[in-house]
Design an enzyme around this catalytic site. Structure first.
Site, PDB file in Angstrom:
ATOM      1  N   LYS A  45      34.887  55.218  14.714  1.00 59.70           N
ATOM      2  CA  LYS A  45      35.487  55.257  13.376  1.00 59.70           C
ATOM      3  C   LYS A  45      35.398  53.884  12.746  1.00 59.70           C
ATOM      4  O   LYS A  45      35.588  52.876  13.430  1.00 59.70           O
ATOM      5  CB  LYS A  45      36.960  55.672  13.523  1.00 59.70           C
ATOM      6  CG  LYS A  45      37.665  55.935  12.205  1.00 59.70           C
ATOM      7  CD  LYS A  45      37.400  57.315  11.684  1.00 59.70           C
ATOM      8  CE  LYS A  45      37.895  57.504  10.256  1.00 59.70           C
ATOM      9  NZ  LYS A  45      36.973  56.946   9.241  1.00 59.70           N
ATOM     10  N   LYS A  81      31.139  50.700  12.711  1.00 57.11           N
ATOM     11  CA  LYS A  81      31.173  50.150  11.355  1.00 57.11           C
ATOM     12  C   LYS A  81      29.799  50.292  10.726  1.00 57.11           C
ATOM     13  O   LYS A  81      28.780  50.234  11.423  1.00 57.11           O
ATOM     14  CB  LYS A  81      31.525  48.658  11.422  1.00 57.11           C
ATOM     15  CG  LYS A  81      32.097  48.106  10.136  1.00 57.11           C
ATOM     16  CD  LYS A  81      33.597  48.293  10.096  1.00 57.11           C
ATOM     17  CE  LYS A  81      34.217  47.724   8.850  1.00 57.11           C
ATOM     18  NZ  LYS A  81      35.684  47.787   8.933  1.00 57.11           N
ATOM     19  N   THR A 155      46.546  50.700   3.786  1.00 59.30           N
ATOM     20  CA  THR A 155      46.404  49.481   4.601  1.00 59.30           C
ATOM     21  C   THR A 155      47.475  48.454   4.217  1.00 59.30           C
ATOM     22  O   THR A 155      48.161  47.903   5.086  1.00 59.30           O
ATOM     23  CB  THR A 155      44.995  48.868   4.431  1.00 59.30           C
ATOM     24  OG1 THR A 155      44.027  49.890   4.692  1.00 59.30           O
ATOM     25  CG2 THR A 155      44.770  47.725   5.406  1.00 59.30           C
ATOM     26  N   GLY A 191      42.249  42.352  -3.572  1.00 57.82           N
ATOM     27  CA  GLY A 191      41.581  43.643  -3.724  1.00 57.82           C
ATOM     28  C   GLY A 191      42.536  44.736  -3.262  1.00 57.82           C
ATOM     29  O   GLY A 191      43.762  44.589  -3.347  1.00 57.82           O
ATOM     30  N   GLY A 194      44.995  43.268  -0.358  1.00 56.42           N
ATOM     31  CA  GLY A 194      45.894  42.204  -0.801  1.00 56.42           C
ATOM     32  C   GLY A 194      46.876  42.671  -1.864  1.00 56.42           C
ATOM     33  O   GLY A 194      48.073  42.357  -1.795  1.00 56.42           O
ATOM     34  N   SER A 323      43.477  57.531   7.667  1.00 59.38           N
ATOM     35  CA  SER A 323      42.213  58.270   7.852  1.00 59.38           C
ATOM     36  C   SER A 323      42.393  59.401   8.867  1.00 59.38           C
ATOM     37  O   SER A 323      41.872  60.502   8.686  1.00 59.38           O
ATOM     38  CB  SER A 323      41.128  57.325   8.388  1.00 59.38           C
ATOM     39  OG  SER A 323      40.573  56.568   7.355  1.00 59.38           O
TER      40      SER A 323
HETATM   41  N1  GLU Z   1      37.961  49.909   6.622  1.00 62.25           N
HETATM   42  C1  GLU Z   1      39.241  50.142   7.204  1.00 62.25           C
HETATM   43  C2  GLU Z   1      39.448  49.244   8.405  1.00 62.25           C
HETATM   44  O1  GLU Z   1      38.760  48.283   8.585  1.00 62.25           O
HETATM   45  C3  GLU Z   1      39.490  51.603   7.508  1.00 62.25           C
HETATM   46  C4  GLU Z   1      38.569  52.203   8.493  1.00 62.25           C
HETATM   47  C5  GLU Z   1      38.717  53.730   8.640  1.00 62.25           C
HETATM   48  O2  GLU Z   1      39.619  54.304   8.066  1.00 62.25           O
HETATM   49  O3  GLU Z   1      37.893  54.278   9.347  1.00 62.25           O
HETATM   50  O4  GLU Z   1      40.344  49.442   9.176  1.00 62.25           O
END
Ligand code: GLU
Length: 411
Positions: A45, A81, A155, A191, A194, A323
């Site tokens: 993920k 990623k 987040t 963003g 933040g 997610s």
């Molecule tokens: N990009 C976010 C992170 O770095 C979310 C990743 C996701 O939900 O898979 O945690």
């Protein structure tokens, strides 16, 4: 010898990466990379980073953070990623996203489930899912598609929960002397992460004295009016275009006197050059809202000066926890409740173990995550006895509370 940005192999170790897929589309010019770090617990993920500067090595380091993040949060996911090298506002982003989706489709969603990250939005997720032809291809989709977009601030909400609880616990343990009602906060990066961190901390009563983005920094030792600034930024677009404030260069954020520093921008921004500035500015606590914002060298410098660093994979897990709720078909409210619950449990667990073991929060959190990943890796090899033995040994070493996944996914 410095490491080439393409040399992911030299970073391979006992955990991964399992796959590194480089893709290029001669029709659009899209260049991208997918790193699937470890899938022992579940499909890899992680978000898709779409920036001109992203490199394969950075994508690998971010994928590794996802492996620890998902394991620590007790989610049934591994770590991965995606990276697309380009400026999403300058290239044909829809064409590039479609092209990336098409190129990595063979791995999605069984080995990789995408999401948003720097440079990508819920709309990119709509395009990605459609191109793969499977709603399970990614999370962070628009609500119209049954998604729970990261743009809701999942987040940032988790970062605020982690900051508040960390301060309260460190005060309780006597590790820090800082009344949360008096604490001043500086946030680097405004963003998605933040700005929502600022919003939720402001709602909790914290005094945010400085914020910065790529264009500049604003500062008020008496505290900034965050809701007003957020409204103003909707029309201004960036900090340098705000009319009623004195605008400083973005680097000023490292010099502003504050108790809590929250990096919420790109990778490696707290380094051997900026860490001494934070110490000079009186920072007592660094909360890593961004992924890999602190270099190993900088973390050493900070810790030697008594600054606490709470790592990314504890603090910024709110996005991926949200997610997971989307992946399961849950609601927005369930997402926020689960983020609050899981991040609180982990902050409490890690800081309690730090008191008992005099190790850093990063080391403790990594050990918990590694134990869980290792156990899954042994199980997938069919080595159930070895897995049990390994698990028992780790447990007696740190007395880690490693809860059953089924009992931790609901508050
Ligand atoms: N990009 C976010 C992170 O770095 C979310 C990743 C996701 O939900 O898979 O945690």
């Amino acid at each position: 010898m410095s490491l080439s940005v393409y040399d992911v192999w030299s970073l391979a170790d006992e955990w991964g990466p399992e796959k590194v897929v480089f893709v290029y589309d001669p029709d659009t010019g899209m260049r991208g990379v997918l790193v699937i770090d470890n899938t022992a617990i579940g499909p890899g993920k992680g978000g898709i980073r779409f920036t001109p500067t992203v490199t394969p090595v950075e994508v690998f380091r971010l994928a590794r953070v996802m492996t620890w993040k998902c394991a620590l949060a007790g989610l049934p996911f591994g770590g991965a990623k995606g990276g697309i090298m380009g400026d999403p506002n300058k290239v044909d982003r829809v064409a590039w996203m479609k092209s990336f989706a098409k190129a990595i489709k063979p791995y999605v969603p069984l080995q990789y489930v995408a999401a948003t990250d720097m440079g990508t939005t819920e709309l990119d997720m709509a395009v990605f899912a459609h191109e793969v032809g499977d709603v399970r291809a990614c999370t962070g989709k628009p609500s119209e598609m049954g998604g729970i977009p990261h743009e809701l601030g999942t987040t940032g909400y988790g970062v605020a929960v982690a900051t508040d609880l960390t301060l309260k616990m460190l005060n309780k343990f006597g590790s820090i002397s800082l009344d949360p009602r008096e604490a001043t906060v500086a946030i680097q990066g405004f963003g998605n992460v933040g700005s929502f961190t600022a919003k939720f901390l402001d709602e909790l009563g914290y005094k945010i004295v400085a914020i910065s983005d790529i264009s500049g920094c604003i500062y008020n030792p008496e505290g900034l009016d965050i809701p007003l600034i957020m409204r103003e930024l909707q029309t201004a677009g960036s900090i340098e275009k705000l009319s009623r404030y004195e605008i400083y260069p973005k680097e000023k954020i490292f010099d502003v006197k504050s108790d809590v520093f929250i990096p919420a921008a790109s990778s490696d921004t707290i380094n051997s050059e900026t860490a001494p500035k934070l110490i000079k500015a009186g920072t007592k606590l660094v909360i890593e809202a961004a992924n890999i914002p602190t270099t190993a060298e900088a973390e050493k410098i900070l810790i030697q000066s008594g600054v606490w660093v709470i790592p990314d994979f504890i603090v910024n897990a709110g996005g991926v926890i949200g997610s997971y709720v989307e992946y399961k078909g849950g609601t927005e409210k369930e997402a926020f409740d689960l983020i609050n619950y899981k991040i609180s449990v982990n902050v409490k667990l890690v800081l309690t173990l730090v008191q008992q073991n005099s190790l850093t929060p990063r080391k403790i959190a990594q050990e918990i995550a590694k134990t869980r990943v290792k156990r899954a890796m042994l199980l997938r090899r069919g080595a159930i006895d070895v897995a049990r033995e390994y698990f028992a040994r780790q447990k007696s070493l740190y007395e880690f509370m490693v809860p059953d996944l089924r009992n931790t996914t609901h508050p």
